[in-house]
Design an enzyme around this catalytic site. Structure first.
Site, mmCIF file in Angstrom:
data_model
loop_
_atom_site.group_PDB
_atom_site.id
_atom_site.type_symbol
_atom_site.label_atom_id
_atom_site.label_comp_id
_atom_site.label_asym_id
_atom_site.label_seq_id
_atom_site.Cartn_x
_atom_site.Cartn_y
_atom_site.Cartn_z
ATOM 1 N N GLY A 1 0.819 -1.209 0.000
ATOM 2 C CA GLY A 1 0.000 0.000 0.000
ATOM 3 C C GLY A 1 0.852 1.258 0.000
ATOM 4 C CB THR A 2 4.044 2.017 1.716
ATOM 5 O OG1 THR A 2 3.522 1.742 3.024
ATOM 6 C CG2 THR A 2 5.044 3.156 1.778
ATOM 7 C CG ASN B 1 -4.205 4.490 9.341
ATOM 8 O OD1 ASN B 1 -4.534 5.492 8.698
ATOM 9 N ND2 ASN B 1 -3.093 4.437 10.030
ATOM 10 C CD GLN C 1 -6.868 0.249 8.121
ATOM 11 O OE1 GLN C 1 -7.768 -0.394 8.671
ATOM 12 N NE2 GLN C 1 -5.604 -0.037 8.308
ATOM 13 C CB SER D 1 -2.097 -2.966 1.171
ATOM 14 O OG SER D 1 -1.133 -3.831 1.725
ATOM 15 C CG HIS E 1 -0.504 -6.427 4.962
ATOM 16 N ND1 HIS E 1 -0.564 -6.014 6.272
ATOM 17 C CD2 HIS E 1 -0.011 -5.379 4.268
ATOM 18 C CE1 HIS E 1 -0.104 -4.768 6.359
ATOM 19 N NE2 HIS E 1 0.225 -4.359 5.147
ATOM 20 C CB THR F 1 10.752 -10.726 -12.030
ATOM 21 O OG1 THR F 1 11.833 -10.558 -12.943
ATOM 22 C CG2 THR F 1 10.144 -12.108 -12.192
ATOM 23 C CB CYS G 1 3.673 3.394 10.315
ATOM 24 S SG CYS G 1 2.632 2.348 9.312
#
Ligand SMILES: *Cc1c(COP(=O)(O)O)cnc(C)c1O
Length: 394
Positions: A73-74, A153, A181, A201, A203, A239, A325
């Site tokens: 996501g970052t 978040n 989120q 993202s 995860h 890749t 973070c």
């Protein structure tokens, strides 16, 4: 994770779903081909990448050709902001955002400011939401980008993105939203949001870590990110991480299919938790409505959040002080600060974020543990204050 762990930090990350993991595994072993190779080993990999691209597109109402795979996501946020700013530099150098964005957005904007861009950070109200009127009023002829998160978040506030982006679009301003989120918790559709770009993202919705995507609407310009091969229409070389991309596809398909049911489950846990919290003295809830169904941010007055989190962790309960973070640093939450909390209140705030595997029993055990811990910490504190006063009397 042992069965004794009570995990209430799903806004930080979620466990990878076992079905998702099983779908990924062949792409580490049998189907190890480079998805850009023309032989059959490679073709099997590119077929899986293409299938995942379709699933991501389908989930958010986009075309497969509008999906770009990234590493997280970052990266999606960084690329969206820097890439649009550069592609539209001839048009202007003003960007509109909010004061509660994720650091991935905040730091991208700070870097642009250092390069001469001007950024307007919209304030938020006590519930953590920006105002549509203020956003529209802040749009200028040299505004090239509006970037406002779909949902926050730290407190879960849902922003009026669709309305703001409609106004931006009418003025020819490119729109980006960080929906990291939101996916799996609330409906996310790029058409309904009027979003030209959208970050997500895996995860955060039971997919693997280290893979995300950026939606880029057809016709919107962006500067390429990674220079190399021709992957992702030559805008993001490198890749393909085939297993992770397969995992993202599987996870987003499951997350959107179960979004309604998941949201109802999370909302009922949150309701039970909030009702119990209201019975605990000197406790106040941060944020308001509309907000994410599974996120609760609470201020426990007179208690340091680090001590509370440590005590909860000893009981096997995982919560957080807000964004993972920044929890390692001493910087107070910029989100809670923007919402008007004092430094003291920010330092007493804890985020609980529920997930689909949590149960009512887990909520009740957490409440019981919280009551014990708060009584202990507050008693310690009262004793300390008492002693201090006694000494003063001498
Ligand atoms: C977690 C998160 C990110 C960062 O995503 P990563 O994949 O961890 O880099 C960005 N924005 C929001 C709102 C988040 O919650």
């Amino acid at each position: 994770m042992t069965d004794r762990t009570i995990y209430l930090d799903h806004a930080a990350t979620t466990p990878t779903d076992e079905k998702v993991l099983r779908e990924m595994l062949p792409y580490f072993s049998d189907a190890y081909g480079n998805a850009s190779s023309l032989h059959r080993v490679g073709r099997r990999a590119i077929a899986a990448v293409d299938a995942a691209r379709e699933k991501v597109a389908q989930a958010i109402g986009a075309l497969p050709s509008e999906i770009y795979f990234t590493s997280c996501g970052t990266e999606s946020d960084n690329w969206a902001i820097a890439g649009v700013a550069e592609a539209y530099a001839d048009k202007g150098r003003h960007i509109l955002s909010s004061s509660v964005e994720h650091p991935a957005v905040m730091r991208s904007l700070a870097r642009l400011e250092a390069r001469g861009y001007e950024v307007t950070y919209l304030p938020v109200d006590r519930s953590g939401a920006v105002s549509v009127e203020a956003a529209v009023a802040a749009m200028r002829s040299d505004t090239v980008l509006v970037t406002i998160m779909t949902a926050n978040n730290e407190v879960g506030s849902i922003q009026p993105v669709a309305e703001i982006f409609a106004a931006a679009r009418a003025r020819g301003i490119v729109t980006h939203t960080d929906a990291v989120q939101a996916i799996g918790s609330i409906p996310v559709n790029v058409g309904e949001l009027n979003a030209d770009l959208l970050s997500l993202s895996a995860h955060k919705f039971y997919g693997p870590k280290g893979v995300g995507a950026l939606y880029l609407r057809k016709g919107v310009r962006i500067k390429g990110l990674l220079l190399g091969g021709e992957q992702e229409r030559s805008l993001r070389g490198g890749t393909y991480n085939t297993p992770a991309i397969v995992g993202l596809g599987a996870a987003i398909e499951a997350a959107t299919a179960s979004q309604g049911e998941n949201a109802r489950h999370l909302a009922s846990l949150k309701e039970r938790f909030v009702a119990a919290l209201r019975e605990i003295p000197f406790t106040s809830l941060n944020g308001g409505s509309p907000s994410l169904p599974g996120t609760v941010n609470v201020t426990f007055s007179g208690v340091r959040n680090s001590e509370l989190l440590f005590a909860l962790d000893l009981e096997g309960i995982a919560a957080s002080s807000g964004s993972a973070c920044s929890s390692g640093s001493v910087e107070p939450s910029h989100v809670l600060t923007a919402m008007g909390l004092t430094k003291e209140e920010v330092g007493s705030s804890v985020r609980f974020s529920f997930g689909r595997e949590n149960t009512e029993e887990v909520v009740d055990r957490t409440v019981a543990a919280l009551k014990d811990i708060l009584a202990r910490l507050r008693a310690d504190r009262d004793l300390f204050l008492q002693k201090k006063n006694d000494r003063k009397d001498v």
